[in-house]
Design a protein around this motif. Structure first.
Motif, PDB file in Angstrom:
ATOM      1  N   CYS A 140      -8.203   5.049 -14.021  1.00 37.27           N
ATOM      2  CA  CYS A 140      -7.076   5.960 -14.242  1.00 37.27           C
ATOM      3  C   CYS A 140      -7.607   7.205 -14.947  1.00 37.27           C
ATOM      4  CB  CYS A 140      -5.967   5.293 -15.050  1.00 37.27           C
ATOM      5  SG  CYS A 140      -6.394   4.905 -16.759  1.00 37.27           S
ATOM      6  N   ASP A 141      -6.749   8.195 -15.101  1.00 38.90           N
ATOM      7  CA  ASP A 141      -7.174   9.428 -15.759  1.00 38.90           C
ATOM      8  C   ASP A 141      -6.973   9.378 -17.266  1.00 38.90           C
ATOM      9  OD1 ASP A 141      -8.319  10.877 -13.723  1.00 38.90           O
ATOM     10  OD2 ASP A 141      -6.457  11.847 -13.116  1.00 38.90           O
ATOM     11  N   PHE A 142      -5.746   9.119 -17.714  1.00 36.25           N
ATOM     12  CA  PHE A 142      -5.456   9.167 -19.144  1.00 36.25           C
ATOM     13  C   PHE A 142      -5.000   7.816 -19.716  1.00 36.25           C
ATOM     14  CE2 PHE A 142      -4.724  13.555 -17.665  1.00 36.25           C
ATOM     15  CZ  PHE A 142      -5.689  14.191 -18.428  1.00 36.25           C
ATOM     16  N   GLY A 143      -4.329   7.017 -18.916  1.00 39.44           N
ATOM     17  CA  GLY A 143      -3.884   5.710 -19.386  1.00 39.44           C
ATOM     18  C   GLY A 143      -2.621   5.755 -20.221  1.00 39.44           C
ATOM     19  N   CYS A 144      -2.553   6.681 -21.163  1.00 35.75           N
ATOM     20  CA  CYS A 144      -1.411   6.766 -22.075  1.00 35.75           C
ATOM     21  C   CYS A 144      -0.123   7.141 -21.362  1.00 35.75           C
ATOM     22  CB  CYS A 144      -1.706   7.751 -23.199  1.00 35.75           C
ATOM     23  SG  CYS A 144      -2.027   9.432 -22.641  1.00 35.75           S
ATOM     24  N   ASN A 145      -0.222   7.677 -20.139  1.00 35.62           N
ATOM     25  CA  ASN A 145       0.971   8.050 -19.380  1.00 35.62           C
ATOM     26  C   ASN A 145       1.427   6.943 -18.434  1.00 35.62           C
ATOM     27  OD1 ASN A 145       1.046  10.618 -20.573  1.00 35.62           O
ATOM     28  ND2 ASN A 145      -0.454  11.395 -19.108  1.00 35.62           N
ATOM     29  N   ILE A 146       0.817   5.754 -18.557  1.00 34.73           N
ATOM     30  CA  ILE A 146       1.150   4.616 -17.701  1.00 34.73           C
ATOM     31  C   ILE A 146       1.962   3.606 -18.496  1.00 34.73           C
ATOM     32  CG2 ILE A 146       0.229   2.709 -16.327  1.00 34.73           C
ATOM     33  CD1 ILE A 146      -2.332   4.422 -15.969  1.00 34.73           C
ATOM     34  N   SER A 147       3.060   3.152 -17.907  1.00 38.02           N
ATOM     35  CA  SER A 147       3.891   2.105 -18.505  1.00 38.02           C
ATOM     36  C   SER A 147       4.050   0.990 -17.482  1.00 38.02           C
ATOM     37  CB  SER A 147       5.260   2.665 -18.890  1.00 38.02           C
ATOM     38  OG  SER A 147       6.135   1.630 -19.281  1.00 38.02           O
ATOM     39  N   VAL A 148       3.675  -0.239 -17.880  1.00 37.26           N
ATOM     40  CA  VAL A 148       3.860  -1.387 -16.985  1.00 37.26           C
ATOM     41  C   VAL A 148       4.717  -2.433 -17.682  1.00 37.26           C
ATOM     42  CG1 VAL A 148       1.659  -0.950 -15.833  1.00 37.26           C
ATOM     43  CG2 VAL A 148       1.751  -2.613 -17.683  1.00 37.26           C
ATOM     44  N   GLY A 149       5.561  -3.102 -16.906  1.00 39.44           N
ATOM     45  CA  GLY A 149       6.455  -4.112 -17.454  1.00 39.44           C
ATOM     46  C   GLY A 149       5.793  -5.473 -17.560  1.00 39.44           C
ATOM     47  N   ASP A 150       6.616  -6.497 -17.703  1.00 41.90           N
ATOM     48  CA  ASP A 150       6.120  -7.863 -17.862  1.00 41.90           C
ATOM     49  C   ASP A 150       5.597  -8.415 -16.537  1.00 41.90           C
ATOM     50  OD1 ASP A 150       6.970  -7.720 -20.494  1.00 41.90           O
ATOM     51  OD2 ASP A 150       8.889  -8.702 -20.081  1.00 41.90           O
ATOM     52  N   TYR A 151       4.552  -9.252 -16.637  1.00 38.31           N
ATOM     53  CA  TYR A 151       3.992  -9.984 -15.498  1.00 38.31           C
ATOM     54  C   TYR A 151       3.517  -9.048 -14.380  1.00 38.31           C
ATOM     55  CZ  TYR A 151       6.533 -13.486 -18.122  1.00 38.31           C
ATOM     56  OH  TYR A 151       7.016 -14.272 -19.143  1.00 38.31           O
ATOM     57  N   PHE A 152       2.879  -7.979 -14.790  1.00 39.81           N
ATOM     58  CA  PHE A 152       2.305  -7.018 -13.840  1.00 39.81           C
ATOM     59  C   PHE A 152       0.988  -7.562 -13.308  1.00 39.81           C
ATOM     60  CE2 PHE A 152      -0.609  -3.263 -13.417  1.00 39.81           C
ATOM     61  CZ  PHE A 152      -0.049  -2.752 -12.256  1.00 39.81           C
ATOM     62  N   PHE A 153       0.801  -7.488 -12.003  1.00 37.99           N
ATOM     63  CA  PHE A 153      -0.467  -7.896 -11.394  1.00 37.99           C
ATOM     64  C   PHE A 153      -0.969  -6.801 -10.462  1.00 37.99           C
ATOM     65  CE2 PHE A 153      -2.885  -9.453  -7.786  1.00 37.99           C
ATOM     66  CZ  PHE A 153      -3.931 -10.104  -8.431  1.00 37.99           C
ATOM     67  N   ALA A 154      -2.231  -6.423 -10.632  1.00 37.05           N
ATOM     68  CA  ALA A 154      -2.873  -5.469  -9.725  1.00 37.05           C
ATOM     69  C   ALA A 154      -4.226  -6.021  -9.303  1.00 37.05           C
ATOM     70  CB  ALA A 154      -3.040  -4.113 -10.397  1.00 37.05           C
ATOM     71  N   ASN A 155      -4.515  -5.942  -8.024  1.00 38.51           N
ATOM     72  CA  ASN A 155      -5.770  -6.438  -7.507  1.00 38.51           C
ATOM     73  C   ASN A 155      -6.860  -5.364  -7.635  1.00 38.51           C
ATOM     74  OD1 ASN A 155      -7.506  -8.310  -6.220  1.00 38.51           O
ATOM     75  ND2 ASN A 155      -5.785  -9.063  -5.001  1.00 38.51           N
ATOM     76  N   PHE A 156      -8.028  -5.648  -7.070  1.00 34.99           N
ATOM     77  CA  PHE A 156      -9.209  -4.794  -7.247  1.00 34.99           C
ATOM     78  C   PHE A 156      -8.981  -3.350  -6.789  1.00 34.99           C
ATOM     79  CE2 PHE A 156     -10.497  -9.128  -5.983  1.00 34.99           C
ATOM     80  CZ  PHE A 156     -11.091  -9.538  -7.169  1.00 34.99           C
ATOM     81  N   TYR A 157      -9.641  -2.436  -7.485  1.00 37.50           N
ATOM     82  CA  TYR A 157      -9.707  -1.015  -7.112  1.00 37.50           C
ATOM     83  C   TYR A 157      -8.350  -0.306  -7.146  1.00 37.50           C
ATOM     84  CZ  TYR A 157     -14.500  -1.982  -5.675  1.00 37.50           C
ATOM     85  OH  TYR A 157     -15.815  -2.344  -5.663  1.00 37.50           O
ATOM     86  N   LEU A 158      -7.515  -0.631  -8.124  1.00 32.38           N
ATOM     87  CA  LEU A 158      -6.316   0.180  -8.355  1.00 32.38           C
ATOM     88  C   LEU A 158      -6.730   1.491  -9.014  1.00 32.38           C
ATOM     89  CD1 LEU A 158      -3.235   0.685  -8.593  1.00 32.38           C
ATOM     90  CD2 LEU A 158      -3.314  -0.557 -10.766  1.00 32.38           C
ATOM     91  N   THR A 159      -6.241   2.609  -8.465  1.00 38.04           N
ATOM     92  CA  THR A 159      -6.503   3.938  -9.023  1.00 38.04           C
ATOM     93  C   THR A 159      -5.169   4.606  -9.346  1.00 38.04           C
ATOM     94  OG1 THR A 159      -8.545   4.210  -7.760  1.00 38.04           O
ATOM     95  CG2 THR A 159      -7.500   6.222  -8.585  1.00 38.04           C
ATOM     96  N   ILE A 160      -5.025   5.047 -10.594  1.00 35.10           N
ATOM     97  CA  ILE A 160      -3.803   5.741 -11.015  1.00 35.10           C
ATOM     98  C   ILE A 160      -4.195   7.081 -11.618  1.00 35.10           C
ATOM     99  CG2 ILE A 160      -1.735   5.682 -12.443  1.00 35.10           C
ATOM    100  CD1 ILE A 160      -1.865   2.664 -12.460  1.00 35.10           C
ATOM    101  N   LEU A 161      -3.772   8.160 -10.984  1.00 37.76           N
ATOM    102  CA  LEU A 161      -3.949   9.494 -11.551  1.00 37.76           C
ATOM    103  C   LEU A 161      -2.671   9.823 -12.309  1.00 37.76           C
ATOM    104  CD1 LEU A 161      -5.682  11.414  -8.606  1.00 37.76           C
ATOM    105  CD2 LEU A 161      -6.666   9.886 -10.330  1.00 37.76           C
ATOM    106  N   ASP A 162      -2.706   9.584 -13.610  1.00 37.73           N
ATOM    107  CA  ASP A 162      -1.485   9.645 -14.422  1.00 37.73           C
ATOM    108  C   ASP A 162      -1.367  10.956 -15.205  1.00 37.73           C
ATOM    109  OD1 ASP A 162      -3.745   8.427 -15.858  1.00 37.73           O
ATOM    110  OD2 ASP A 162      -2.365   8.132 -17.518  1.00 37.73           O
ATOM    111  N   GLU A 163      -1.472  12.065 -14.488  1.00 40.93           N
ATOM    112  CA  GLU A 163      -1.187  13.344 -15.143  1.00 40.93           C
ATOM    113  C   GLU A 163       0.292  13.443 -15.515  1.00 40.93           C
ATOM    114  OE1 GLU A 163      -5.175  13.757 -14.089  1.00 40.93           O
ATOM    115  OE2 GLU A 163      -3.523  12.933 -12.919  1.00 40.93           O
ATOM    116  N   ALA A 164       1.145  12.856 -14.711  1.00 35.69           N
ATOM    117  CA  ALA A 164       2.560  12.673 -15.066  1.00 35.69           C
ATOM    118  C   ALA A 164       2.785  11.199 -15.371  1.00 35.69           C
ATOM    119  CB  ALA A 164       3.464  13.144 -13.925  1.00 35.69           C
ATOM    120  N   LYS A 165       3.980  10.880 -15.828  1.00 34.52           N
ATOM    121  CA  LYS A 165       4.307   9.502 -16.170  1.00 34.52           C
ATOM    122  C   LYS A 165       4.292   8.608 -14.923  1.00 34.52           C
ATOM    123  CE  LYS A 165       5.251  10.149 -20.592  1.00 34.52           C
ATOM    124  NZ  LYS A 165       4.479   9.490 -21.667  1.00 34.52           N
TER     125      LYS A 165
END
Length: 198
Positions: free
Chosen positions: A69-94
């Motif tokens: 990801c880019d910043f991380g601090c702009n990412i919000s995930v809820g309970d029981y979140f699952f992501a498999n390999f190679y997730l990319t998040i460009l979190d310039e916005a929320k």
């Protein structure tokens, strides 16, 4: 010092070459490097690292490495979140992700936008639009979600889809561009009920 950062979060054009962005990106890269090197069996350390990285993180998150990801601090995930390999998040916005969301491998969530004018691009002008993913969503492998998109509660996005517009609650949507092909019996009330039972 924070003017360009605040512009970014407000969706206004900003100068991405500002030194403050470099500092934040470098700090995030260090956190991601640490996370991606943690043993898969060390679930406690991995969960703590995600909570240090994300702006908000619910209970029992699982994100298979590698993750970027880019910043991380702009990412919000809820309970029981699952992501498999190679997730990319460009979190310039929320980027807001609900409860019980499952994401397949090689998925990309892009909030960042670049001008079509090459001179503006060269000068570092960017802007960003938020992404929202509701509760009980399944996103198949190799899906790309574009800036400004909302994926409604209870929806399924088929593998390989390119999501350029909002997807309503309870939809099965596939393709490039992604289109609704089926609806399922699901409503926002179901999502609230699920959340209250956890």
């Amino acid at each position: 010092m924070y003017d360009e950062w605040n512009k970014m979060l407000c969706g206004a054009p900003y100068n991405a070459t500002d030194p403050y962005f470099y500092e934040r990106l470098l700090k995030t890269k260090e956190l991601i490097l640490h996370y991606n090197q943690l043993p898969p069996s060390d679930s406690k350390s991995r969960e703590k690292a995600l909570k240090d990285l994300f702006g908000h993180c619910g209970v029992r998150p699982v994100v298979n490495s590698p993750f970027c990801c880019d910043f991380g601090c702009n990412i919000s995930v809820g309970d029981y979140f699952f992501a498999n390999f190679y997730l990319t998040i460009l979190d310039e916005a929320k980027v807001s992700i609900g409860n019980h969301v499952y994401i397949g491998p090689n998925v990309s969530l892009y909030t960042a936008c670049h001008p079509t004018d090459p001179v503006e691009r060269r000068n570092g002008i960017e802007w960003a639009c938020p992404i929202t993913i509701g509760n009980d969503v399944w996103i198949g492998g190799s899906v790309t979600v574009f800036p400004g998109v909302t994926i409604g509660h209870g929806s399924t996005i088929g593998a390989g889809s390119v999501v350029i517009q909002d997807i309503p609650d309870g939809s099965v949507a596939v393709g490039n561009p992604c289109r609704v092909v089926k609806t399922v019996a699901y409503s926002p009330a179901d999502a609230l009920q699920n959340a209250s039972q956890e």
